[in-house]
Design a protein around this motif. Structure first.
Motif, mmCIF file in Angstrom:
data_model
loop_
_atom_site.group_PDB
_atom_site.id
_atom_site.type_symbol
_atom_site.label_atom_id
_atom_site.label_comp_id
_atom_site.label_asym_id
_atom_site.label_seq_id
_atom_site.Cartn_x
_atom_site.Cartn_y
_atom_site.Cartn_z
ATOM 1 N N LEU A 1 -37.939 22.851 -33.347
ATOM 2 C CA LEU A 1 -38.054 21.401 -33.301
ATOM 3 C C LEU A 1 -38.796 21.048 -32.015
ATOM 4 O O LEU A 1 -38.411 21.474 -30.933
ATOM 5 C CB LEU A 1 -36.670 20.740 -33.277
ATOM 6 N N ALA A 2 -39.866 20.296 -32.128
ATOM 7 C CA ALA A 2 -40.606 19.815 -30.968
ATOM 8 C C ALA A 2 -40.281 18.344 -30.776
ATOM 9 O O ALA A 2 -40.249 17.579 -31.740
ATOM 10 C CB ALA A 2 -42.103 19.992 -31.187
ATOM 11 N N SER A 3 -40.030 17.956 -29.534
ATOM 12 C CA SER A 3 -39.818 16.544 -29.237
ATOM 13 C C SER A 3 -40.793 16.124 -28.155
ATOM 14 O O SER A 3 -41.042 16.866 -27.207
ATOM 15 C CB SER A 3 -38.371 16.271 -28.793
ATOM 16 N N GLY A 4 -41.349 14.947 -28.333
ATOM 17 C CA GLY A 4 -42.272 14.401 -27.347
ATOM 18 C C GLY A 4 -41.773 13.057 -26.875
ATOM 19 O O GLY A 4 -41.064 12.350 -27.593
ATOM 20 N N GLY A 5 -42.135 12.732 -25.645
ATOM 21 C CA GLY A 5 -41.707 11.453 -25.098
ATOM 22 C C GLY A 5 -42.399 11.163 -23.786
ATOM 23 O O GLY A 5 -43.464 11.699 -23.502
ATOM 24 N N ALA A 6 -41.769 10.319 -22.987
ATOM 25 C CA ALA A 6 -42.335 9.921 -21.710
ATOM 26 C C ALA A 6 -42.359 11.095 -20.741
ATOM 27 O O ALA A 6 -41.312 11.647 -20.402
ATOM 28 C CB ALA A 6 -41.535 8.761 -21.123
ATOM 29 N N ASN A 7 -43.541 11.507 -20.363
ATOM 30 C CA ASN A 7 -43.768 12.515 -19.324
ATOM 31 C C ASN A 7 -43.346 13.948 -19.661
ATOM 32 O O ASN A 7 -43.398 14.813 -18.804
ATOM 33 C CB ASN A 7 -43.084 12.107 -18.009
ATOM 34 N N LYS A 8 -42.922 14.217 -20.893
ATOM 35 C CA LYS A 8 -42.467 15.573 -21.200
ATOM 36 C C LYS A 8 -42.429 15.830 -22.698
ATOM 37 O O LYS A 8 -42.199 14.934 -23.486
ATOM 38 C CB LYS A 8 -41.063 15.792 -20.628
ATOM 39 N N PHE A 9 -42.675 17.104 -23.077
ATOM 40 C CA PHE A 9 -42.329 17.540 -24.421
ATOM 41 C C PHE A 9 -41.493 18.797 -24.308
ATOM 42 O O PHE A 9 -41.549 19.520 -23.324
ATOM 43 C CB PHE A 9 -43.551 17.731 -25.328
ATOM 44 N N ASP B 1 -47.511 10.025 -21.558
ATOM 45 C CA ASP B 1 -46.610 10.105 -22.700
ATOM 46 C C ASP B 1 -47.113 11.093 -23.741
ATOM 47 O O ASP B 1 -48.312 11.186 -23.996
ATOM 48 C CB ASP B 1 -46.455 8.733 -23.361
ATOM 49 N N PHE B 2 -46.178 11.800 -24.351
ATOM 50 C CA PHE B 2 -46.461 12.685 -25.481
ATOM 51 C C PHE B 2 -45.947 11.962 -26.725
ATOM 52 O O PHE B 2 -44.805 12.147 -27.140
ATOM 53 C CB PHE B 2 -45.773 14.036 -25.295
ATOM 54 N N VAL B 3 -46.785 11.102 -27.295
ATOM 55 C CA VAL B 3 -46.333 10.237 -28.384
ATOM 56 C C VAL B 3 -46.478 10.886 -29.757
ATOM 57 O O VAL B 3 -46.020 10.335 -30.749
ATOM 58 C CB VAL B 3 -47.065 8.877 -28.371
ATOM 59 N N SER B 4 -47.086 12.060 -29.809
ATOM 60 C CA SER B 4 -47.226 12.760 -31.075
ATOM 61 C C SER B 4 -47.137 14.259 -30.815
ATOM 62 O O SER B 4 -47.618 14.754 -29.801
ATOM 63 C CB SER B 4 -48.577 12.416 -31.705
ATOM 64 N N THR B 5 -46.488 14.974 -31.716
ATOM 65 C CA THR B 5 -46.388 16.428 -31.634
ATOM 66 C C THR B 5 -46.684 17.007 -33.005
ATOM 67 O O THR B 5 -46.464 16.341 -34.018
ATOM 68 C CB THR B 5 -44.978 16.877 -31.188
ATOM 69 N N GLY B 6 -47.199 18.224 -33.053
ATOM 70 C CA GLY B 6 -47.482 18.819 -34.352
ATOM 71 C C GLY B 6 -47.783 20.302 -34.264
ATOM 72 O O GLY B 6 -48.218 20.797 -33.226
ATOM 73 N N PHE B 7 -47.526 20.989 -35.349
ATOM 74 C CA PHE B 7 -47.795 22.412 -35.481
ATOM 75 C C PHE B 7 -48.939 22.611 -36.468
ATOM 76 O O PHE B 7 -49.109 21.823 -37.399
ATOM 77 C CB PHE B 7 -46.560 23.145 -36.031
ATOM 78 N N SER B 8 -49.681 23.693 -36.287
ATOM 79 C CA SER B 8 -50.679 24.065 -37.290
ATOM 80 C C SER B 8 -49.942 24.525 -38.549
ATOM 81 O O SER B 8 -48.744 24.850 -38.498
ATOM 82 C CB SER B 8 -51.586 25.161 -36.753
ATOM 83 N N LYS B 9 -50.641 24.572 -39.673
ATOM 84 C CA LYS B 9 -50.010 24.943 -40.937
ATOM 85 C C LYS B 9 -49.375 26.331 -40.898
ATOM 86 O O LYS B 9 -48.350 26.566 -41.535
ATOM 87 C CB LYS B 9 -51.012 24.873 -42.090
ATOM 88 N N ASP B 10 -49.996 27.267 -40.156
ATOM 89 C CA ASP B 10 -49.435 28.616 -40.078
ATOM 90 C C ASP B 10 -48.414 28.763 -38.955
ATOM 91 O O ASP B 10 -47.805 29.825 -38.801
ATOM 92 C CB ASP B 10 -50.535 29.669 -39.937
ATOM 93 N N GLY B 11 -48.215 27.723 -38.158
ATOM 94 C CA GLY B 11 -47.216 27.734 -37.105
ATOM 95 C C GLY B 11 -47.629 28.448 -35.828
ATOM 96 O O GLY B 11 -46.849 28.557 -34.897
ATOM 97 N N ARG B 12 -48.862 28.924 -35.773
ATOM 98 C CA ARG B 12 -49.316 29.666 -34.596
ATOM 99 C C ARG B 12 -49.684 28.760 -33.434
ATOM 100 O O ARG B 12 -49.682 29.186 -32.281
ATOM 101 C CB ARG B 12 -50.518 30.535 -34.968
ATOM 102 N N TYR B 13 -50.003 27.506 -33.718
ATOM 103 C CA TYR B 13 -50.445 26.581 -32.680
ATOM 104 C C TYR B 13 -49.602 25.319 -32.671
ATOM 105 O O TYR B 13 -49.100 24.880 -33.721
ATOM 106 C CB TYR B 13 -51.914 26.209 -32.885
ATOM 107 N N PHE B 14 -49.498 24.750 -31.499
ATOM 108 C CA PHE B 14 -48.747 23.526 -31.301
ATOM 109 C C PHE B 14 -49.574 22.590 -30.442
ATOM 110 O O PHE B 14 -50.258 23.022 -29.512
ATOM 111 C CB PHE B 14 -47.408 23.822 -30.612
ATOM 112 N N ALA B 15 -49.521 21.305 -30.749
ATOM 113 C CA ALA B 15 -50.245 20.310 -29.932
ATOM 114 C C ALA B 15 -49.324 19.131 -29.641
ATOM 115 O O ALA B 15 -48.472 18.783 -30.443
ATOM 116 C CB ALA B 15 -51.495 19.824 -30.674
#
Length: 103
Positions: free
Chosen positions: A61-69, A88-102
């Motif tokens: 589970l990735a969580s994003g928010g003010a000044n930190k993820f 702010d980290f207002v959006s988080t996401g994984f690639s379809k294969d799960g190898r990358y996170f942004a």
């Protein structure tokens, strides 16, 4: 719940629900949709939670928010990684294969 929920994310299998809050409390909580009971809760963070994403395999589970993820083990709540910077980290996401996170 005695706090304002700002973000929710349901696991693919529908068994876990992540809740994130913002003022006055900052809490990340995962509950069982089958029992309604809390699986784990992290209230030891000064950062607001405004986004969630779940890895394709359902384990992180990735969580994003003010000044930190943060990245958590979805089932246990163990913090796997965190990163902070001004902004702010207002959006988080994984690639379809799960190898990358942004964030």
């Amino acid at each position: 719940r005695k706090y304002k929920i700002k973000v929710v994310k349901l696991s693919k299998d529908g068994k876990l629900l992540a809740l994130g809050t913002w003022e006055p409390y900052t809490i990340t909580e995962v509950i069982s949709t089958e029992t309604g009971k809390t699986i784990w809760k992290n209230s030891n963070t000064p950062w607001s939670t405004v986004s969630f994403s779940i890895s394709p395999d359902g384990k992180i589970l990735a969580s994003g928010g003010a000044n930190k993820f943060r990245l958590y083990d979805f089932a246990t709540g163990k913090e796997l990684f965190s990163y902070g910077k001004k902004g702010d980290f207002v959006s988080t996401g994984f690639s379809k294969d799960g190898r990358y996170f942004a964030a």
